[in-house]
Design an enzyme around this catalytic site. Structure first.
Site, PDB file in Angstrom:
ATOM      1  N   GLY A  53      40.306  36.079  64.745  1.00 39.34           N
ATOM      2  CA  GLY A  53      40.909  37.237  64.092  1.00 39.34           C
ATOM      3  C   GLY A  53      39.896  38.348  63.948  1.00 39.34           C
ATOM      4  CG  HIS A 291      41.918  36.041  43.325  1.00 38.20           C
ATOM      5  ND1 HIS A 291      41.350  35.272  44.310  1.00 38.20           N
ATOM      6  CD2 HIS A 291      42.376  37.164  43.946  1.00 38.20           C
ATOM      7  CE1 HIS A 291      41.469  35.891  45.470  1.00 38.20           C
ATOM      8  NE2 HIS A 291      42.092  37.034  45.271  1.00 38.20           N
ATOM      9  CE  LYS A 374      46.763  42.733  30.339  1.00 37.02           C
ATOM     10  NZ  LYS A 374      46.881  43.523  29.086  1.00 37.02           N
ATOM     11  CD  GLN A 413      36.971  43.510  41.085  1.00 36.48           C
ATOM     12  OE1 GLN A 413      36.322  42.984  41.977  1.00 36.48           O
ATOM     13  NE2 GLN A 413      38.243  43.859  41.262  1.00 36.48           N
ATOM     14  CE1 TYR A 419      32.677  44.870  25.596  1.00 28.35           C
ATOM     15  CE2 TYR A 419      32.271  44.772  27.957  1.00 28.35           C
ATOM     16  CZ  TYR A 419      33.113  45.049  26.898  1.00 28.35           C
ATOM     17  OH  TYR A 419      34.398  45.499  27.128  1.00 28.35           O
ATOM     18  CG  ASP A 439      26.374  46.502  27.272  1.00 28.74           C
ATOM     19  OD1 ASP A 439      26.424  45.700  28.221  1.00 28.74           O
ATOM     20  OD2 ASP A 439      26.944  47.590  27.294  1.00 28.74           O
ATOM     21  NE  ARG A 505      47.946  49.071  26.758  1.00 26.34           N
ATOM     22  CZ  ARG A 505      46.994  48.126  26.728  1.00 26.34           C
ATOM     23  NH1 ARG A 505      45.770  48.427  27.160  1.00 26.34           N
ATOM     24  NH2 ARG A 505      47.255  46.916  26.276  1.00 26.34           N
ATOM     25  CD1 TRP A 528      30.728  47.954  26.448  1.00 24.89           C
ATOM     26  CD2 TRP A 528      31.631  48.078  28.489  1.00 24.89           C
ATOM     27  NE1 TRP A 528      29.750  47.650  27.345  1.00 24.89           N
ATOM     28  CE2 TRP A 528      30.268  47.716  28.614  1.00 24.89           C
ATOM     29  CE3 TRP A 528      32.404  48.220  29.635  1.00 24.89           C
ATOM     30  CZ2 TRP A 528      29.670  47.490  29.845  1.00 24.89           C
ATOM     31  CZ3 TRP A 528      31.807  47.994  30.867  1.00 24.89           C
ATOM     32  CH2 TRP A 528      30.462  47.636  30.966  1.00 24.89           C
TER      33      TRP A 528
END
Length: 535
Positions: A53, A291, A374, A413, A419, A439, A505, A528
């Site tokens: 591929g 994931h 979520k 990511q 933190y 942090d 959201r 943050w």
């Protein structure tokens, strides 16, 4: 050496041979006393990486750059490495190099250097002739570079749609597998063949089991590497170290102290040309079932006996078996407005682009703690994070509840960070509490460290023979057992996706789910800010 024309059985390497050819290095000890490339190079003989591929987007954007970066950093051998690309597209070796270089603007000095070799072979996936030619090219490389004095290694990477895995795998097994190496005139199994397959591994339990059965007839489990690139992310790799190497986390990481845990994946863009592919799977199959569930395992599993890959994967399977069936009242689905404007998406599509699901784990450590999974597209931000919210402080003399709960956040990511949200005294003459954070932001703390891409780490693990960060067959089965009943109810129209605005959201019902059924307490007004942006 002529390629085999009939299927032959290749015995799996013995433990001693595997250690000789590709030593397994534990997660926490992958460091080198000698910083030279020679000290980092994965030794063990002639290495052929075969990318099936090779003309596709995954190969161009992820796999080839990962291989090149490993080579550039000295993790792959200079003189015994050959990359083979195989696909249906008609291209020359030079055209393939130009295609790759055009995407990542890579340096000609090391892509096109004399020591770097890329060979492209064009052929159909369903005809033997192309694979016979591929096998001849691999054998020629091994004879030229190694002769009969060292072991040979073949890594097959299937950057292909899962629908063709069985067909391509049968062809690879019949024509391209590594024959027994010859060392000092004696047949041994010092070499190896390994096959990397990309997710999705099926669409439900039945299709996953069918695929596993097909591949299981062709390859042994130690030859098969089911890649989930989230397991290669730096913060995910840090989870076991953070949990089990820090004394103060040990007594806190349980139902007595933790109110709820969120594992969140958000994108601020829609399907963007991938609508046809995405609509076949949806956000649960595409993100949550693989994931986010992998991250959940590392957050909740018990300490393994050792960092041996099988010990780690045993603990992941144990915690998955304790996950309770998903109830409809613990699910909110959404579809962003404008999703069906994509011409590749059916106008009557009910595929969710957003899902918020509460899971419960029935074991001593986690009984009663809600886990919120979520994920969504076209939301207000792009991020992936783990958010551990602790219970309220008993005897609240400082009125801390007004400031919000303590939280430990691991941002996967972008802007990798860990933190802790704490309540502290606001500087000044008044005794006033406010919320701040301790942090560890990677961009600030590790300024001189290049954080590797997930695919770099996992390809290197494959060459080393370390399966810790790959999905085992029984783990895959249990994961599908958790989500298949819910997915079937969605496919049958028993659960509906509610519309939500792009850039929001998500559905307001999702926030209500967190507050009412998961007991999540949102801190209004606190944001943050990564240290790199504070200046």
């Amino acid at each position: 050496m002529s390629p085999p024309t009939t299927e032959t059985t290749v015995a799996p390497p013995s433990a001693a041979a595997r250690e000789l050819a590709s030593p397994v290095v534990p997660l926490v000890s992958r460091q080198f006393d000698d910083a030279s490339p020679q000290a980092r190079t994965v030794a063990g003989g002639c290495l052929s990486v075969i990318l099936l591929g090779a003309s596709g987007d995954l190969a161009k954007k992820k796999t080839f750059p990962a291989i090149f970066n490993l080579y550039k950093q000295g993790f792959l051998p200079n003189d015994q490495l050959q990359i083979f690309g195989y696909a249906r597209s008609k291209m020359t070796d030079t055209e393939l190099r130009n295609r790759i270089r055009g995407y990542r603007d890579m340096e000609d000095s090391w892509i096109l250097s004399c020591s770097w070799q890329v060979t492209y072979i064009s052929g159909p996936y369903d005809e033997e002739s192309g694979y016979i030619k591929l096998s001849e090219q691999i054998a020629s490389h091994e004879n030229n570079k190694c002769g009969t004095t060292c072991s040979t290694r073949r890594l097959f990477y299937l950057a292909l749609p899962p629908s063709v895995y069985p067909l391509v795998s049968r062809m690879v097994r019949k024509h391209c597998m590594n024959p027994h190496s010859l060392v000092f005139g004696v047949h041994v199994t010092g070499g190896w063949s390994r096959v990397v397959v990309e997710k999705p591994f099926g669409k439900d339990l039945a299709s996953s089991e069918d695929l596993s059965s097909e591949l299981g007839k062709l390859f042994t489990e130690d030859q098969l590497y089911r890649i989930d690139h989230y397991l290669g992310k730096e913060i995910v790799q840090n989870l076991l170290v953070m949990r089990f190497a820090n004394r103060f986390f040990v007594p806190l990481w349980n139902r007595d102290n933790i109110a709820n845990i969120q594992i969140v994946f958000k994108e601020d863009f829609g399907t963007e040309g991938r609508g046809g592919y995405f609509d076949e799977y949806g956000i649960i199959r595409d993100i949550i079932q693989n994931h986010l569930l992998q991250v959940l395992c590392l957050v909740t599993m018990e300490k393994p006996v050792s960092l041996t890959p099988e010990h780690v994967r045993d603990e992941k399977v144990k915690v998955l078996r304790a996950v309770q069936p998903i109830r409809d009242e613990d699910v909110v689905l959404g579809q962003y407005e404008g999703y069906k404007d994509d011409p590749t998406v059916p106008k009557d599509s009910v595929t969710p682009t957003f899902a918020s699901i509460i899971l419960h784990i029935n074991n001593e450590r986690w009984d009663g703690v809600p886990f919120i999974m979520k994920a969504g597209k076209a939301l207000d931000s792009r991020k992936a994070e783990i958010r551990v919210q602790f219970k309220d402080v008993p005897g609240d003399i400082f009125k801390c509840q007004k400031q919000g709960r303590n939280e430990f956040v691991m941002r996967l990511q972008p802007s990798e960070a860990m933190y802790m949200k704490l309540t502290v005294k606001q500087p000044g003459l008044d005794m006033k509490a406010t919320q701040s954070e301790l942090d560890l932001s990677y961009q600030q703390r590790y300024q001189d460290v290049v954080i590797p891409e997930a695919y770099e780490r996992l390809i290197l693990d494959t060459i080393r023979g370390d399966q810790q960060h790959f999905v085992r067959r029984d783990e895959l089965r249990v994961a599908w057992e958790i989500f298949t009943p819910l997915l079937h109810r969605i496919d049958e129209g028993k659960l509906k996706a509610v519309p939500y605005e792009q850039g929001s959201r998500g559905p307001k019902e999702a926030d209500e789910l967190l507050n009412v059924r998961a007991g999540y307490v949102r801190t209004d007004g606190y944001i943050w800010i990564p240290p790199s942006l504070k200046a």
